[in-house]
Write a protein that holds these residues in place. Structure first.
Motif, PDB file in Angstrom:
ATOM      1  N   GLU A 146       0.832  -1.196   0.000  1.00 14.81           N
ATOM      2  CA  GLU A 146       0.000   0.000   0.000  1.00 14.81           C
ATOM      3  C   GLU A 146       0.870   1.250   0.000  1.00 14.81           C
ATOM      4  N   SER A 147       0.288   2.335  -0.464  1.00 13.64           N
ATOM      5  CA  SER A 147       0.936   3.639  -0.369  1.00 13.64           C
ATOM      6  C   SER A 147      -0.099   4.633   0.142  1.00 13.64           C
ATOM      7  N   GLY A 148       0.332   5.845   0.411  1.00 12.57           N
ATOM      8  CA  GLY A 148      -0.549   6.817   1.040  1.00 12.57           C
ATOM      9  C   GLY A 148      -1.828   7.089   0.286  1.00 12.57           C
ATOM     10  N   ASN A 149      -1.752   7.161  -1.040  1.00 14.27           N
ATOM     11  CA  ASN A 149      -2.956   7.464  -1.808  1.00 14.27           C
ATOM     12  C   ASN A 149      -3.367   6.310  -2.714  1.00 14.27           C
ATOM     13  N   ASN A 150      -2.941   5.108  -2.351  1.00 12.16           N
ATOM     14  CA  ASN A 150      -3.383   3.918  -3.076  1.00 12.16           C
ATOM     15  C   ASN A 150      -3.445   2.749  -2.103  1.00 12.16           C
ATOM     16  N   THR A 151      -4.406   2.821  -1.194  1.00 10.57           N
ATOM     17  CA  THR A 151      -4.605   1.756  -0.232  1.00 10.57           C
ATOM     18  C   THR A 151      -5.373   0.616  -0.879  1.00 10.57           C
ATOM     19  N   ARG A 152      -5.436  -0.500  -0.187  1.00 14.73           N
ATOM     20  CA  ARG A 152      -6.198  -1.630  -0.736  1.00 14.73           C
ATOM     21  C   ARG A 152      -7.690  -1.321  -0.777  1.00 14.73           C
ATOM     22  N   ALA A 153      -8.147  -0.462   0.095  1.00 14.57           N
ATOM     23  CA  ALA A 153      -9.551  -0.030   0.021  1.00 14.57           C
ATOM     24  C   ALA A 153      -9.800   0.769  -1.252  1.00 14.57           C
ATOM     25  N   ASP A 154      -8.857   1.647  -1.608  1.00 14.86           N
ATOM     26  CA  ASP A 154      -8.963   2.406  -2.862  1.00 14.86           C
ATOM     27  C   ASP A 154      -8.981   1.457  -4.058  1.00 14.86           C
ATOM     28  N   ARG A 155      -8.086   0.480  -4.032  1.00 10.17           N
ATOM     29  CA  ARG A 155      -8.012  -0.478  -5.132  1.00 10.17           C
ATOM     30  C   ARG A 155      -9.298  -1.284  -5.250  1.00 10.17           C
ATOM     31  N   THR A 156      -9.876  -1.623  -4.103  1.00  6.65           N
ATOM     32  CA  THR A 156     -11.109  -2.410  -4.115  1.00  6.65           C
ATOM     33  C   THR A 156     -12.232  -1.656  -4.816  1.00  6.65           C
ATOM     34  N   ILE A 157     -12.318  -0.362  -4.573  1.00 10.36           N
ATOM     35  CA  ILE A 157     -13.369   0.433  -5.211  1.00 10.36           C
ATOM     36  C   ILE A 157     -13.134   0.487  -6.718  1.00 10.36           C
ATOM     37  N   SER A 158     -11.880   0.692  -7.130  1.00 15.47           N
ATOM     38  CA  SER A 158     -11.584   0.707  -8.567  1.00 15.47           C
ATOM     39  C   SER A 158     -11.894  -0.640  -9.209  1.00 15.47           C
ATOM     40  N   LEU A 159     -11.551  -1.719  -8.512  1.00 15.12           N
ATOM     41  CA  LEU A 159     -11.853  -3.062  -9.026  1.00 15.12           C
ATOM     42  C   LEU A 159     -13.361  -3.286  -9.077  1.00 15.12           C
ATOM     43  N   LEU A 160     -14.058  -2.843  -8.046  1.00 18.69           N
ATOM     44  CA  LEU A 160     -15.518  -2.959  -8.033  1.00 18.69           C
ATOM     45  C   LEU A 160     -16.124  -2.214  -9.214  1.00 18.69           C
ATOM     46  N   GLY A 161     -15.598  -1.029  -9.503  1.00 19.74           N
ATOM     47  CA  GLY A 161     -16.100  -0.260 -10.636  1.00 19.74           C
ATOM     48  C   GLY A 161     -15.935  -1.009 -11.947  1.00 19.74           C
ATOM     49  N   MET A 162     -14.779  -1.644 -12.127  1.00 20.09           N
ATOM     50  CA  MET A 162     -14.550  -2.409 -13.351  1.00 20.09           C
ATOM     51  C   MET A 162     -15.523  -3.575 -13.451  1.00 20.09           C
ATOM     52  N   VAL A 163     -15.757  -4.260 -12.333  1.00 17.22           N
ATOM     53  CA  VAL A 163     -16.709  -5.380 -12.310  1.00 17.22           C
ATOM     54  C   VAL A 163     -18.119  -4.892 -12.627  1.00 17.22           C
ATOM     55  N   VAL A 164     -18.501  -3.747 -12.085  1.00 16.51           N
ATOM     56  CA  VAL A 164     -19.832  -3.184 -12.347  1.00 16.51           C
ATOM     57  C   VAL A 164     -19.983  -2.862 -13.827  1.00 16.51           C
ATOM     58  N   PHE A 165     -18.977  -2.241 -14.429  1.00 17.27           N
ATOM     59  CA  PHE A 165     -19.046  -1.899 -15.853  1.00 17.27           C
ATOM     60  C   PHE A 165     -19.181  -3.156 -16.713  1.00 17.27           C
ATOM     61  N   LEU A 166     -18.346  -4.162 -16.432  1.00 17.89           N
ATOM     62  CA  LEU A 166     -18.413  -5.403 -17.207  1.00 17.89           C
ATOM     63  C   LEU A 166     -19.734  -6.124 -16.987  1.00 17.89           C
ATOM     64  N   GLY A 167     -20.199  -6.149 -15.726  1.00 19.28           N
ATOM     65  CA  GLY A 167     -21.471  -6.803 -15.421  1.00 19.28           C
ATOM     66  C   GLY A 167     -22.645  -6.130 -16.106  1.00 19.28           C
ATOM     67  N   ALA A 168     -22.616  -4.800 -16.152  1.00 23.96           N
ATOM     68  CA  ALA A 168     -23.695  -4.064 -16.809  1.00 23.96           C
ATOM     69  C   ALA A 168     -23.731  -4.370 -18.305  1.00 23.96           C
ATOM     70  N   PHE A 169     -22.553  -4.505 -18.909  1.00 21.69           N
ATOM     71  CA  PHE A 169     -22.515  -4.804 -20.340  1.00 21.69           C
ATOM     72  C   PHE A 169     -22.964  -6.240 -20.613  1.00 21.69           C
ATOM     73  N   TYR A 170     -22.636  -7.159 -19.702  1.00 17.59           N
ATOM     74  CA  TYR A 170     -23.115  -8.534 -19.870  1.00 17.59           C
ATOM     75  C   TYR A 170     -24.637  -8.578 -19.735  1.00 17.59           C
TER      76      TYR A 170
END
Length: 484
Positions: free
Chosen positions: A34-58
């Motif tokens: 982790e780094s100061g402005n890229n925590t695993r919580a931040d990454r989780t939200i970005s990953l969730l966003g990608m999953v939401v976009f792909l899921g919506a298209f499916y």
């Protein structure tokens, strides 16, 4: 490979490919410290966003039973691996940094011509007109020279071959996808113009999506001149190529039989002669199609390198003029709209009502799903990045990048939010580009105008989201410090 694992991959290839893709993304996202402005919580939200976009298209796929999962999972994995190479390995970052810096240095030579026409003091004025127009004209002329020498065709052809065999798409789709970041959304379709009348609807969708998801080299130069990170621009364009393929094949699967399946064709005189013979026209015309301001026009083929530069200079002047005129008009129209909204807002006790304010709230959830910094300045980064996204979609990325680099209200964005915004804005996905693409493709295939119009809106949304998924990956992998 163990016998049992080999049997599983042969029997369930899509499931195996999906598992490999998921493992690559999850490990690549969470393994780094982790780094100061890229925590695993931040990454989780970005990953969730990608999953939401792909899921919506499916969920909204035109035909889920016909989805090419090789293109979907392979494209998604390729996009993420490219992001890993750029943002998490020194070698990958250095390669893209070298490419970006060389491109910036190349485009910087346009200032020699500017100084000759004016004087050195003009370069420090900071005018959009001076920073953008000479670089665009020079780059277009340079690309025309490379095309005359055959280097662009060689490079695009090899990229297209990779996409054809690794992702299972048709040759025509592969050529356009590979060419879009080099020569733009209209010019790339010219490379396959002899096949345009026979493209399937899914191929038309992919051709348009590739144009919306990336930017052309000519305008790439303008963004670098405006102060946007060359690494972010180059890597975003490259990452959005497989993303556009994956999302297009998810949203609009192939239900027909492409005539270029398994082939990666490029336009040449042999193809044109064949097309002429099919249409009863003898011989090969010594002309080539060229895309300008929404129309495909016939121009004389260059006789030699000097002639190619001359033709390219004139084409570059037309493109630069179109950019300047469109930005001028769009900025004026936005000012008019803000004036009317402010006048109306004064009657409902919202005097600050504007296009930016409205878009900031409408696209707030999208900014959140990208993983924009939620804590900086009381969470205002979310609204500001949402505003930039809205400006990019309604106006164009020129206006949005201009605001990002010059408007004082965006100077307080955190490094994480700024990097995500750089990636999210890097594409031609806006409403004015829809008209440009419809005009270009219907000129190339007049009998397909209804088909082009039918898939245009879906392709626009797909192209926009393809660019957003590249921003998601940036949010998973980057701490922001290297791209300021």
């Amino acid at each position: 490979m163990p016998k049992r694992a080999r049997h599983f991959t042969q029997k369930y290839p899509n499931i195996a490919l999906a598992l490999v893709t998921v493992i690559i993304i999850v490990v690549g996202t969470y393994a780094p410290a982790e780094s100061g402005n890229n925590t695993r919580a931040d990454r989780t939200i970005s990953l969730l966003g990608m999953v939401v976009f792909l899921g919506a298209f499916y969920a909204t796929s035109r035909d889920r039973g016909k989805i090419n999962f090789l293109a979907v999972f392979g494209g998604t994995a390729a996009q993420f691996i490219l992001g890993l190479l750029v943002l998490k390995t020194k070698a990958g970052y250095d390669v893209f940094d070298f490419i970006g810096e060389m491109a910036k240095k190349l485009l910087g030579y346009s200032s020699d011509g500017t100084v000759f026409l004016t004087n050195k003091s003009v370069l420090s004025a900071g005018w959009f007109l001076i920073a953008v127009v000479p670089a665009v004209i020079f780059f277009v002329a340079f690309v025309q020279l490379l095309q005359y020498w055959g280097w662009i065709g060689w490079l695009v052809g090899h990229f297209a071959t990779v996409f054809t065999y690794l992702l299972g798409i048709s040759g025509a789709e592969a050529v356009v996808a590979a060419a879009s970041p080099f020569i733009g959304q209209g010019e790339s379709a010219v490379l396959i113009r002899q096949f345009m009348p026979r493209l399937t609807d899914a191929e038309l969708h992919q051709v348009m999506t590739s144009g919306f998801a990336t930017i052309a080299g000519s305008v790439m130069s303008a963004y670098m001149q405006m102060g946007i990170s060359p690494v972010a621009i180059v890597s975003s364009c490259v990452m959005s190529i497989p993303a556009s393929i994956a999302l297009s094949k998810l949203r609009y699967p192939e239900t027909g039989e492409p005539v270029t399946r398994g082939k990666a064709p490029l336009h040449n005189e042999e193809h044109e002669e064949l097309a002429n013979m099919e249409e009863g026209r003898p011989g090969v015309r010594r002309q080539e199609s060229c895309y300008v301001a929404g129309q495909v026009v016939e121009e004389e083929k260059p006789y030699n390198g000097l002639h190619a530069v001359g033709l390219g200079s004139w084409l570059g002047l037309k493109i630069a003029g179109m950019i300047v005129a469109s930005v001028l008009v769009i900025m004026a129209l936005l000012g008019l709209a803000d004036g009317l909204l402010g006048w109306w807002g004064s009657y409902i006790n919202v005097p600050q009502l504007s296009i930016q304010l409205i878009l900031g709230y409408l696209l707030y959830p999208v900014a959140f799903l990208l993983g924009v910094d939620r804590t900086n300045n009381g969470g205002s980064d979310l609204r500001k990045v949402a505003e930039l996204l809205g400006i990019k979609i309604v106006a164009n990325e020129f206006v949005a990048y201009g605001d990002l680099t010059s408007d004082p209200q965006y100077s307080t964005l955190s490094s994480r939010s700024r990097v995500i915004a750089m990636y999210a804005l890097c594409g031609f996905g806006n409403f004015s580009a829809v008209g440009i693409q419809i005009g270009a493709l219907t000129q190339l295939a007049p009998g397909r105008s209804a088909d082009v119009a039918r898939v245009a809106l879906s392709a626009l949304i797909t192209g926009i989201v393809a660019t957003l998924t590249s921003a998601n990956i940036a949010g998973m992998l980057i701490d922001g410090a290297g791209l300021q």
